[in-house]
Design a protein around this motif. Structure first.
Motif, short mmCIF file in Angstrom:
data_model
loop_
_atom_site.label_atom_id
_atom_site.label_comp_id
_atom_site.label_asym_id
_atom_site.label_seq_id
_atom_site.Cartn_x
_atom_site.Cartn_y
_atom_site.Cartn_z
N THR A 49 0.86 -1.17 0.00
CA THR A 49 0.00 0.00 0.00
C THR A 49 0.90 1.22 0.00
N LEU A 50 0.65 2.15 -0.91
CA LEU A 50 1.51 3.32 -1.07
C LEU A 50 0.88 4.54 -0.41
N ALA A 51 1.72 5.35 0.21
CA ALA A 51 1.26 6.60 0.83
C ALA A 51 2.27 7.69 0.52
N SER A 52 1.76 8.86 0.22
CA SER A 52 2.62 10.02 -0.03
C SER A 52 2.83 10.78 1.27
N GLY A 53 4.08 11.06 1.60
CA GLY A 53 4.39 11.78 2.82
C GLY A 53 5.44 12.84 2.56
N PRO A 217 2.61 0.86 15.24
CA PRO A 217 3.95 1.26 15.68
C PRO A 217 4.92 0.09 15.69
N GLY A 218 6.10 0.32 15.12
CA GLY A 218 7.13 -0.72 15.03
C GLY A 218 7.11 -1.50 13.74
N THR A 219 6.07 -1.30 12.90
CA THR A 219 5.98 -2.03 11.64
C THR A 219 7.01 -1.51 10.65
N PRO A 220 7.81 -2.40 10.03
CA PRO A 220 8.79 -1.95 9.04
C PRO A 220 8.10 -1.43 7.77
N VAL A 221 8.68 -0.39 7.18
CA VAL A 221 8.19 0.18 5.92
C VAL A 221 9.40 0.54 5.08
N THR A 222 9.15 0.82 3.80
CA THR A 222 10.20 1.29 2.90
C THR A 222 9.82 2.68 2.41
N VAL A 223 10.78 3.61 2.46
CA VAL A 223 10.55 4.98 2.02
C VAL A 223 11.32 5.21 0.72
N ALA A 224 10.60 5.52 -0.34
CA ALA A 224 11.22 5.78 -1.64
C ALA A 224 11.45 7.28 -1.79
N LEU A 225 12.73 7.66 -1.95
CA LEU A 225 13.09 9.07 -2.08
C LEU A 225 12.98 9.51 -3.53
N PRO A 226 12.80 10.80 -3.79
CA PRO A 226 12.73 11.30 -5.17
C PRO A 226 14.03 11.10 -5.93
N THR A 227 15.12 10.79 -5.24
CA THR A 227 16.40 10.52 -5.90
C THR A 227 16.48 9.10 -6.45
N GLY A 228 15.47 8.27 -6.15
CA GLY A 228 15.49 6.88 -6.59
C GLY A 228 16.03 5.93 -5.54
N LEU A 268 19.69 9.77 3.35
CA LEU A 268 18.98 10.89 2.74
C LEU A 268 19.89 11.72 1.85
N GLY A 269 21.18 11.64 2.09
CA GLY A 269 22.14 12.34 1.23
C GLY A 269 21.93 13.84 1.16
N GLY A 270 21.52 14.44 2.27
CA GLY A 270 21.30 15.88 2.29
C GLY A 270 19.91 16.31 1.86
N LEU A 271 19.07 15.37 1.43
CA LEU A 271 17.70 15.69 1.03
C LEU A 271 16.91 16.17 2.24
N ALA A 272 16.12 17.21 2.07
CA ALA A 272 15.34 17.75 3.19
C ALA A 272 13.99 18.27 2.71
N LEU A 273 12.98 18.11 3.57
CA LEU A 273 11.65 18.68 3.33
C LEU A 273 11.12 18.34 1.95
N SER A 274 11.30 17.08 1.54
CA SER A 274 10.87 16.62 0.21
C SER A 274 9.71 15.64 0.33
N THR A 275 8.94 15.54 -0.74
CA THR A 275 7.85 14.56 -0.80
C THR A 275 8.43 13.18 -1.11
N VAL A 276 7.98 12.18 -0.38
CA VAL A 276 8.47 10.81 -0.54
C VAL A 276 7.27 9.86 -0.63
N THR A 277 7.54 8.63 -1.03
CA THR A 277 6.51 7.59 -1.09
C THR A 277 6.84 6.51 -0.08
N VAL A 278 5.88 6.19 0.78
CA VAL A 278 6.07 5.16 1.80
C VAL A 278 5.32 3.90 1.36
#
Length: 350
Positions: A49-53, A217-228, A268-278
């Motif tokens: 299930t995808l969520a935008s954060g 709480p405690g459930t593992p997730v994967t966060v996809a950054l806009p950098t790929g 994060l490689g210096g990425l900040a305040l960006s939209t990501v997909t969880v």
């Protein structure tokens, strides 16, 4: 933030076993699409299930003047202040960040009563290299000597006592996010000087109330950054449902605010305040035998089969009816006579 949406389909069916010859069931060779085979594999059927954060710094904290006077130093936006660092100066006197959960609620001196705030002060002085003993809740001559040595290092008057207005205890480092004043400004006690945040980022998002069960709480997730890049995380906190305006502007919808904690800030490689997909993973079926969805062939409205090469009496292809389980990520769980790990099934050539 965009609420999460699921794309998971469940299907099930049972049937008997039958075999038809290749010649009886296959269309003319001229109309047969190119085909190949894949093996049946075993594993858990997992849907996402995808969520935008959005990446946000972990908390906010106003830094206010502990005394009145002229601002002679404030750190620039983006600067980090660690334990022992200078938060600001008023009339050249530094105010120091120290590590601790309890606030500085009284002055520190030899005539003070015992308290955990004393232990907190001594623990910091020990970390700075000025207190040699084991921190306790008593302000002693050793504490005063450590204070004087610390004050000497700061270039301030060596009194052996500490005013509460010259300390700020926090449980983590601070990052300057926005200034409320400038050097040279006249301020009074309690005047906001700047806003600070934590140095670590988390992900904040709103989930649909129907997906509430995924956010534990405690459930593992994967966060996809806009950098790929993907960053692993866990569900941190899940707040009570709230109403927000619907995306189409008609009425409201109920969402669940969720905070995701990241396991690696460096990723994060210096990425900040960006939209990501969880990506929230949920197990639909454990230890399933799976094949690509396009391996399924409908026999009627309720029955499916897969095609096995070389299983018919004449050595050609055979259709084997199968019971269908969960669908996820382009695959389907199946079971039936002759279906096992490594069985070849026919699929269209991609």
């Amino acid at each position: 933030m965009i609420a999460a949406g699921a794309a998971v389909v469940l299907a099930a069916g049972t049937t008997g076993w039958a075999v038809w010859s290749n010649a009886q069931l296959q269309p003319d060779a001229a109309t047969t699409p190119a085909q190949t085979t894949v093996e049946v594999v075993s594993g858990d059927m997992v849907a996402e299930t995808l969520a935008s954060g959005k990446l946000q710094y972990s908390f906010t904290l106003p830094v206010i003047a502990g005394t009145g006077g002229t601002v002679t130093e404030v750190p620039p936006v983006g600067a980090t202040v660690a334990a022992g660092g200078i938060l600001y100066r008023i009339d050249t006197r530094p105010v120091i960040l120290m590590r601790g959960a309890a606030p500085a609620w009284r002055d520190f001196s030899a005539d003070m009563t015992r308290g955990e705030d004393v232990r907190q002060l001594e623990a910091n002085l020990k970390g700075f290299g000025f207190f040699a003993g084991e921190p306790d809740d008593r302000f002693t001559r050793d504490t005063s000597a450590a204070v004087r040595a610390w004050q000497k290092s700061l270039g301030v008057e060596q009194t052996g006592t500490v005013s509460r207005s010259t300390l700020l205890f926090t449980d983590r480092d601070l990052r300057v996010s926005a200034l409320d004043t400038r050097v040279g400004a006249q301020v009074g006690e309690g005047t906001p000087l700047y806003s600070a945040t934590g140095t670590e980022q988390t992900v904040l998002l709103n989930m649909k109330s129907t997906d509430r069960g995924l956010a534990v709480p405690g459930t593992p997730v994967t966060v996809a950054l806009p950098t790929g890049t993907d960053v692993e995380g866990v569900v941190g906190t899940v707040d009570d449902p709230v109403e927000q305006p619907a995306a189409d502007g008609t009425g409201t919808s109920v969402v669940i605010p969720v905070r995701i904690d990241l396991l690696s800030q460096e990723a994060l490689g210096g990425l900040a305040l960006s939209t990501v997909t969880v990506r929230f993973a949920s197990t639909l079926q454990e230890d399933a035998l799976t094949v690509p969805i396009d391996a399924l062939l409908p026999l009627d409205d309720d029955t499916f089969a897969v095609e096995l090469p070389g299983r018919a009496a004449d050595g050609g292809r055979a259709l084997v009816p199968v019971a269908v389980g969960a669908f996820a990520s382009g695959n389907v769980a199946i079971s039936g006579d002759g279906i096992e790990v490594g069985t070849d099934v026919v699929v269209p050539r991609r």
